[in-house]
Design a protein around this motif. Structure first.
Motif, PDB file in Angstrom:
ATOM      1  N   TYR A  85      32.091  30.188  35.203  1.00  0.00           N
ATOM      2  CA  TYR A  85      32.870  29.695  33.976  1.00  0.00           C
ATOM      3  C   TYR A  85      34.320  29.404  34.292  1.00  0.00           C
ATOM      4  O   TYR A  85      34.918  28.710  33.795  1.00  0.00           O
ATOM      5  N   GLN A  86      34.974  30.703  34.753  1.00  0.00           N
ATOM      6  CA  GLN A  86      36.347  30.693  34.816  1.00  0.00           C
ATOM      7  C   GLN A  86      36.821  29.572  35.946  1.00  0.00           C
ATOM      8  O   GLN A  86      37.782  28.949  35.369  1.00  0.00           O
ATOM      9  N   ALA A  87      36.264  29.222  36.746  1.00  0.00           N
ATOM     10  CA  ALA A  87      36.395  28.319  37.789  1.00  0.00           C
ATOM     11  C   ALA A  87      36.394  26.866  36.872  1.00  0.00           C
ATOM     12  O   ALA A  87      37.296  26.040  37.247  1.00  0.00           O
ATOM     13  N   ALA A  88      35.441  26.820  36.434  1.00  0.00           N
ATOM     14  CA  ALA A  88      35.267  25.438  35.650  1.00  0.00           C
ATOM     15  C   ALA A  88      36.493  25.284  34.824  1.00  0.00           C
ATOM     16  O   ALA A  88      36.845  24.150  34.469  1.00  0.00           O
ATOM     17  N   GLN A  89      36.888  26.458  34.184  1.00  0.00           N
ATOM     18  CA  GLN A  89      38.029  26.333  33.109  1.00  0.00           C
ATOM     19  C   GLN A  89      39.222  25.950  33.546  1.00  0.00           C
ATOM     20  O   GLN A  89      40.108  25.147  33.050  1.00  0.00           O
ATOM     21  N   LEU A  90      39.388  26.462  35.008  1.00  0.00           N
ATOM     22  CA  LEU A  90      40.684  26.254  35.707  1.00  0.00           C
ATOM     23  C   LEU A  90      40.493  24.851  36.063  1.00  0.00           C
ATOM     24  O   LEU A  90      41.670  24.176  36.298  1.00  0.00           O
ATOM     25  N   GLU A  91      39.351  24.329  36.696  1.00  0.00           N
ATOM     26  CA  GLU A  91      39.298  23.056  37.028  1.00  0.00           C
ATOM     27  C   GLU A  91      39.481  22.023  35.922  1.00  0.00           C
ATOM     28  O   GLU A  91      40.307  21.223  36.078  1.00  0.00           O
ATOM     29  N   LYS A  92      38.995  22.388  34.795  1.00  0.00           N
ATOM     30  CA  LYS A  92      39.229  21.186  33.729  1.00  0.00           C
ATOM     31  C   LYS A  92      40.622  21.367  33.253  1.00  0.00           C
ATOM     32  O   LYS A  92      41.053  20.322  32.949  1.00  0.00           O
ATOM     33  N   ALA A  93      41.360  22.489  33.446  1.00  0.00           N
ATOM     34  CA  ALA A  93      42.978  22.332  33.318  1.00  0.00           C
ATOM     35  C   ALA A  93      43.569  21.685  34.419  1.00  0.00           C
ATOM     36  O   ALA A  93      44.906  21.837  34.286  1.00  0.00           O
ATOM     37  N   GLY A  94      42.887  21.362  35.370  1.00  0.00           N
ATOM     38  CA  GLY A  94      43.780  20.870  36.619  1.00  0.00           C
ATOM     39  C   GLY A  94      44.341  21.781  37.488  1.00  0.00           C
ATOM     40  O   GLY A  94      45.193  21.483  38.395  1.00  0.00           O
ATOM     41  N   LEU A  95      43.993  23.062  37.526  1.00  0.00           N
ATOM     42  CA  LEU A  95      44.669  24.165  38.279  1.00  0.00           C
ATOM     43  C   LEU A  95      43.880  24.431  39.755  1.00  0.00           C
ATOM     44  O   LEU A  95      44.562  25.201  40.430  1.00  0.00           O
ATOM     45  N   VAL A  96      42.667  24.011  39.735  1.00  0.00           N
ATOM     46  CA  VAL A  96      41.902  24.187  41.025  1.00  0.00           C
ATOM     47  C   VAL A  96      40.948  22.997  40.949  1.00  0.00           C
ATOM     48  O   VAL A  96      40.775  22.263  40.280  1.00  0.00           O
ATOM     49  N   THR A  97      40.429  22.697  42.310  1.00  0.00           N
ATOM     50  CA  THR A  97      39.543  21.971  42.551  1.00  0.00           C
ATOM     51  C   THR A  97      38.453  22.554  43.382  1.00  0.00           C
ATOM     52  O   THR A  97      38.655  23.585  43.833  1.00  0.00           O
ATOM     53  N   ARG A  98      37.073  22.302  42.970  1.00  0.00           N
ATOM     54  CA  ARG A  98      35.928  22.738  43.574  1.00  0.00           C
ATOM     55  C   ARG A  98      35.016  21.548  44.223  1.00  0.00           C
ATOM     56  O   ARG A  98      34.994  20.440  43.830  1.00  0.00           O
ATOM     57  N   GLY A  99      34.615  22.078  45.516  1.00  0.00           N
ATOM     58  CA  GLY A  99      34.101  20.877  46.132  1.00  0.00           C
ATOM     59  C   GLY A  99      32.999  21.573  47.186  1.00  0.00           C
ATOM     60  O   GLY A  99      32.976  22.794  47.322  1.00  0.00           O
ATOM     61  N   ALA A 100      32.118  20.818  47.688  1.00  0.00           N
ATOM     62  CA  ALA A 100      30.931  21.213  48.496  1.00  0.00           C
ATOM     63  C   ALA A 100      31.819  21.700  50.108  1.00  0.00           C
ATOM     64  O   ALA A 100      32.840  20.891  50.308  1.00  0.00           O
ATOM     65  N   THR A 101      31.184  22.638  50.621  1.00  0.00           N
ATOM     66  CA  THR A 101      31.718  22.986  51.906  1.00  0.00           C
ATOM     67  C   THR A 101      30.874  22.205  53.117  1.00  0.00           C
ATOM     68  O   THR A 101      29.838  21.965  53.017  1.00  0.00           O
ATOM     69  N   PRO A 102      31.632  21.738  54.040  1.00  0.00           N
ATOM     70  CA  PRO A 102      30.815  20.895  54.932  1.00  0.00           C
ATOM     71  C   PRO A 102      29.946  21.749  55.921  1.00  0.00           C
ATOM     72  O   PRO A 102      29.047  21.033  56.439  1.00  0.00           O
ATOM     73  N   HIS A 103      30.250  23.196  55.861  1.00  0.00           N
ATOM     74  CA  HIS A 103      29.454  23.902  56.788  1.00  0.00           C
ATOM     75  C   HIS A 103      27.872  24.300  55.976  1.00  0.00           C
ATOM     76  O   HIS A 103      27.127  24.747  56.488  1.00  0.00           O
ATOM     77  N   ASP A 104      27.948  24.411  54.379  1.00  0.00           N
ATOM     78  CA  ASP A 104      27.006  25.115  53.879  1.00  0.00           C
ATOM     79  C   ASP A 104      26.784  24.260  52.512  1.00  0.00           C
ATOM     80  O   ASP A 104      27.702  24.526  51.672  1.00  0.00           O
ATOM     81  N   GLU A 105      25.949  23.408  52.509  1.00  0.00           N
ATOM     82  CA  GLU A 105      25.560  22.826  51.159  1.00  0.00           C
ATOM     83  C   GLU A 105      25.586  23.637  50.013  1.00  0.00           C
ATOM     84  O   GLU A 105      25.804  23.087  48.868  1.00  0.00           O
ATOM     85  N   ARG A 106      25.242  24.980  50.200  1.00  0.00           N
ATOM     86  CA  ARG A 106      24.735  25.606  49.028  1.00  0.00           C
ATOM     87  C   ARG A 106      26.184  26.282  48.552  1.00  0.00           C
ATOM     88  O   ARG A 106      26.231  26.762  47.470  1.00  0.00           O
TER      89      ARG A 106
END
Length: 176
Positions: free
Chosen positions: A81-102
């Motif tokens: 939830y907190q990471a989503a709020q930070l992403e929505k505010a443009g303060l972080v990005t989230r994405g898949a890792t190339p080594h582990d799709e989970r």
């Protein structure tokens, strides 16, 4: 080596230990309350969001959600939830890792760094005024040593993110 503060009865707590525990809890609560107010006023951040941005800022690269959860000692769902709020505010990005799709990688953005730079001076001043001003240099050294030992002792247990997720019990079948 035996702990001189450990009661003979494992469930018993010595009055001095209990007193120290409650003073610690109260001091931490007072500090967290003031820090939360300062972070909200200066940057619109919660204490947890500040901690996440600070960890990401000082990391050598992106961190996985698991690494963040272990570092800030926060639940997986709360961190998501907190990471989503930070992403929505443009303060972080989230994405898949190339080594582990989970796994999900989290990266601080330039805007996240700017917000951190804006709130950090007030955070440092507040922390110094509330926590360090009443202490001597020797006190600060001892406090750092004591809290490092306590933290390291607590960190010998597996991190919370390594604990199996709780499953809700299946509802009982109705009796016929």
């Amino acid at each position: 080596m035996t702990n001189p503060h450990q009661a003979d009865d494992e469930d018993g707590v010595q009055p001095r230990e209990l007193g120290a525990y409650f003073v610690l809890r109260e001091a931490v609560s007072l500090l967290e309350h003031q820090v939360e107010q300062q972070l909200r006023a200066d940057g619109g951040l919660s204490h947890v969001q500040f901690h996440l941005l600070a960890r990401l800022h000082h990391a050598p690269g992106p961190l996985t959600m698991t690494q963040l959860a272990d570092g800030v000692v926060y639940s997986r769902s709360g961190l998501t939830y907190q990471a989503a709020q930070l992403e929505k505010a443009g303060l972080v990005t989230r994405g898949a890792t190339p080594h582990d799709e989970r796994a999900t990688l989290v990266t601080i953005t330039d805007e996240g760094r700017a917000v951190l730079d804006r709130v950090l001076p007030g955070h440092v001043r507040l922390s110094r005024r509330l926590l360090f001003d009443p202490l001597s240099d020797e006190d600060v050294h001892r406090l750092g040593d004591i809290m490092t030992r306590v933290r390291d002792h607590m960190r010998t247990r597996p991190p919370r993110s390594a604990a199996p997720r709780g499953r809700r019990p299946e509802p009982a079948a109705p009796e016929s």
